[in-house]
Design a protein around this motif. Structure first.
Motif, PDB file in Angstrom:
ATOM      1  N   MET A   1       0.867  -1.172  -0.039  1.00 50.42           N
ATOM      2  CA  MET A   1      -0.064   0.073   0.177  1.00 50.42           C
ATOM      3  C   MET A   1       0.989   1.350  -0.101  1.00 50.42           C
ATOM      4  N   ALA A   2       0.673   2.022  -1.160  1.00 51.20           N
ATOM      5  CA  ALA A   2       1.400   3.303  -1.178  1.00 51.20           C
ATOM      6  C   ALA A   2       2.991   3.285  -0.863  1.00 51.20           C
TER       7      ALA A   2
ATOM      8  N   ALA B   1       4.653   4.251  -5.668  1.00 54.02           N
ATOM      9  CA  ALA B   1       3.251   4.458  -5.809  1.00 54.02           C
ATOM     10  C   ALA B   1       2.661   5.850  -5.624  1.00 54.02           C
ATOM     11  N   LEU B   2       3.297   6.319  -4.442  1.00 54.92           N
ATOM     12  CA  LEU B   2       3.112   7.714  -4.037  1.00 54.92           C
ATOM     13  C   LEU B   2       3.386   8.705  -5.013  1.00 54.92           C
TER      14      LEU B   2
ATOM     15  N   HIS C   1       1.311   8.898  -7.929  1.00 53.31           N
ATOM     16  CA  HIS C   1       0.057   9.654  -7.598  1.00 53.31           C
ATOM     17  C   HIS C   1       0.525  11.166  -7.674  1.00 53.31           C
TER      18      HIS C   1
ATOM     19  N   ARG D   1       6.406  11.252   5.479  1.00 52.97           N
ATOM     20  CA  ARG D   1       7.033  10.887   4.273  1.00 52.97           C
ATOM     21  C   ARG D   1       8.680  11.530   4.265  1.00 52.97           C
TER      22      ARG D   1
END
Lengths: 267, 328
Positions: A1-2, A6-7, A10, A103
């Motif tokens: 998940m993310a 992936a982030l 996005h 992050r």
């Protein structure tokens, strides 16, 4: 998940969508980039038209240098706008917001803007590179092909390192950024020509202090299959791009020092 | 163990001094002179889970420095601080995943994007599972009526709408602590009430610990039982609102609506404050004269339509506290 990738994608999709809201501005920006870099290359053409060659470097060879630098730099330029704005983000308090998120700041800054109109520069660089590749008599082999890809990747990392350096400096001051631009943009301009044509001190600076030559000149010499007028070995030419990668890693460490400074002074 | 522990935090800043004029600027480039400012001077407090505390003080008193230390942005010079056992500046990332921060003056949403896309991006930034995310989002949307706003770009939202969206954005990852910095600033009366109501429910029903920084004393009055006042980087007072009141001033307000506009009220135990039309504001000390005795004395003497007793507004109490500590 993310995971970070992936982030990041996005971030990119969001950035693209907000740029597409201003479609005309995007188109004009891209065309502008294409033309301004195009004019730059016409300058080189004019130079060779007048003088024929540059210290025994032919037009196609210089075009290859030019193309590879522009492609690598365009990739970085698409990713690194955020680091140009660190000073501004610090002043407006936006940077604190990044620290409030779970992050890494580097990922968030790279994600801040994906500057699509730099495709203009990318397209122009790729075009020149393609032309030079077709014109030149390159002895193709898997290792040469791999070296081209590695050179572009390490070059992009190296340039990203430079932009991170600029961002880092703005933790301390906002006043000396012009000086940093001399290093980045000046250095990039310089590396569009073979390093061998420059003065010794200049060559040393851009090899040993800021290893710009390592991601442009040395590997390209190996790709072109020339013997290096500076007398480096083929093994070194192949290994040289790694110094660009190393520089990038080093710049991340320096970024962390800058971040530590910021978080202890709050300015 | 307390939810939030702050123990003797000290934070100093060095401010570069500039001299006026061109020579001053040149001088500054060559040799800078610094002035040291103690933003936090041995600040200590503890919060239990589910507490809602008002954190007030004049500008520059150290409120936002405290929030920056607690949220891991700033590293203090010395002192201890833990949230859920984490040291914020050492575990910035895991601490950030556990707290929510809302700045009334600045949005954390993406200006050009529809609200829903900011929420989706925050889901990925905070690594929220998609099931949890949808549950949290729908719940917040129902509480604050956000659904009609989902497709509106943030730049087109009114301030009140934006604040509701910002509150939701800070809560999607279900933080156990919420830091609110002036959440009602600039809002109209209706939006203020909605925001306050939401904060109250969040705190009561979900047990989220809330630290509320504000200049709006109505926020404090409506929301927090406990109030911490900071000035010059020190906690000047940490108590319930009632205790703070009692400590700073014993005085009460007596508000009288007279039948006859021309009348003046004179009594040795009251002091006159103000008058508008036939409403008169007076002040008295219940230690010197019992409230009931005073009221019967006055009603016997004057023709009165209505009368009520109030505590002095909290603004006045705070301003007295500031005066005591020479904070102006």
């Amino acid at each position: 998940m993310a995971n970070p990738l992936a982030l990041y994608s996005h971030y990119v999709s969001i950035s693209l969508r907000s740029q597409m809201q201003y479609r005309v501005s995007f188109l004009l920006g891209t065309l502008g980039q294409l033309f301004s870099t195009g004019v730059e290359f016409i300058g080189i053409l004019a130079l060779f038209d007048r003088f024929g060659s540059l210290n025994q470097w032919t037009l196609a060879e210089v075009a290859f240098f030019y193309g590879i630098v522009n492609v690598a730099f365009a990739v970085t330029d698409m990713l690194s706008r955020g680091f140009d704005h660190v000073g501004q983000l610090v002043r407006s308090g936006e940077f604190d917001r990044m620290l409030l998120r779970p992050r890494s700041t580097v990922l968030q800054l790279i994600g801040q803007e994906f500057t699509l109109r730099r495709l203009g520069r990318f397209g122009q660089g790729a075009g020149v590179l393609l032309w030079a590749t077709l014109y030149l008599d390159i002895a193709w082999s898997p290792s040469v092909a791999a070296l081209i890809v590695i050179t572009v990747c390490c070059g992009a990392c190296f340039f990203l390192g430079l932009f991170i350096n600029i961002g880092t400096v703005s933790f301390w001051t906002t006043e000396t950024l012009e000086l940093m631009n001399v290093l980045t943009y000046g250095g990039i301009e310089a590396s569009k020509y073979p390093l061998a044509i420059y003065h010794t001190w200049f060559r040393r600076f851009f090899t040993m202090v800021i290893p710009m030559g390592c991601v442009t000149y040395f590997p390209v010499v190996a790709i072109l299959g020339r013997s290096d007028p500076l007398g480096t070995s083929l093994a070194f030419q192949y290994a040289a791009p790694l110094f660009g990668l190393l520089y990038f890693i080093l710049s991340l460490f320096i970024w962390r020092l800058g971040l530590r400074h910021y978080r202890s002074t709050g300015s | 163990m307390p939810h939030i522990l702050v123990d003797n935090i000290v934070k100093t800043f060095r401010i570069a001094q500039r001299r006026p004029g061109l020579w001053g600027a040149l001088h500054g480039v060559l040799r800078r002179e610094y002035r040291t400012i103690k933003a936090l001077d041995r600040v200590s407090f503890e919060l239990e889970p589910g507490e809602l505390v008002g954190y007030i003080g004049p500008n520059g008193a150290g409120k936002s420095t405290t929030v920056k230390v607690l949220s891991g942005i700033l590293v203090p010079d010395s002192g201890r601080c833990e949230i859920d056992g984490r040291i914020p500046w050492r575990n910035r990332i895991s601490n950030a995943a556990n707290i929510g921060v809302v700045f009334g003056q600045r949005t954390q949403l993406w200006w050009d994007l529809p609200v829903i896309e900011s929420f989706d991006l925050l889901r990925d930034i905070y690594r929220i599972g998609s099931g949890e995310y949808l549950r949290a989002r729908d719940e917040l949307a129902a509480l604050m009526d956000l659904e009609p706003l989902y497709d509106v770009p943030v730049r087109q939202l009114s301030l009140g709408q934006r604040m509701r969206c910002d509150l939701a954005a800070a809560l999607l990852h279900a933080p156990s602590v919420l830091f609110l910095d002036e959440p009602t600033i600039g809002l109209d009366a209706v939006s203020k009430l909605a925001v306050r109501d939401f904060i109250k429910r969040l705190n009561r029903e979900r047990g989220v610990t809330v630290v509320l920084t504000t200049h709006d004393m109505d926020d404090i009055e409506a929301l927090s039982d406990r109030v911490m006042v900071i000035g010059h980087g020190r906690i000047l007072s940490d108590s319930t609102l009632d205790d703070l009141r009692a400590r700073v001033t014993r005085e009460r307000r007596l508000i009288i609506d007279l039948l006859d506009e021309g009348q003046a009220i004179e009594d040795p135990d009251v002091t006159f404050i103000s008058r508008s039309g036939n409403r008169v504001h007076l002040q008295f000390d219940p230690d010197r004269v019992p409230t009931a005795a005073l009221i019967s004395r006055i009603t016997a003497k004057y023709a009165i339509k209505d009368l009520f007793v109030e505590n002095p507004p909290i603004e006045e109490i705070i301003s007295r506290l500031y005066d005591e500590h020479e904070l102006r």
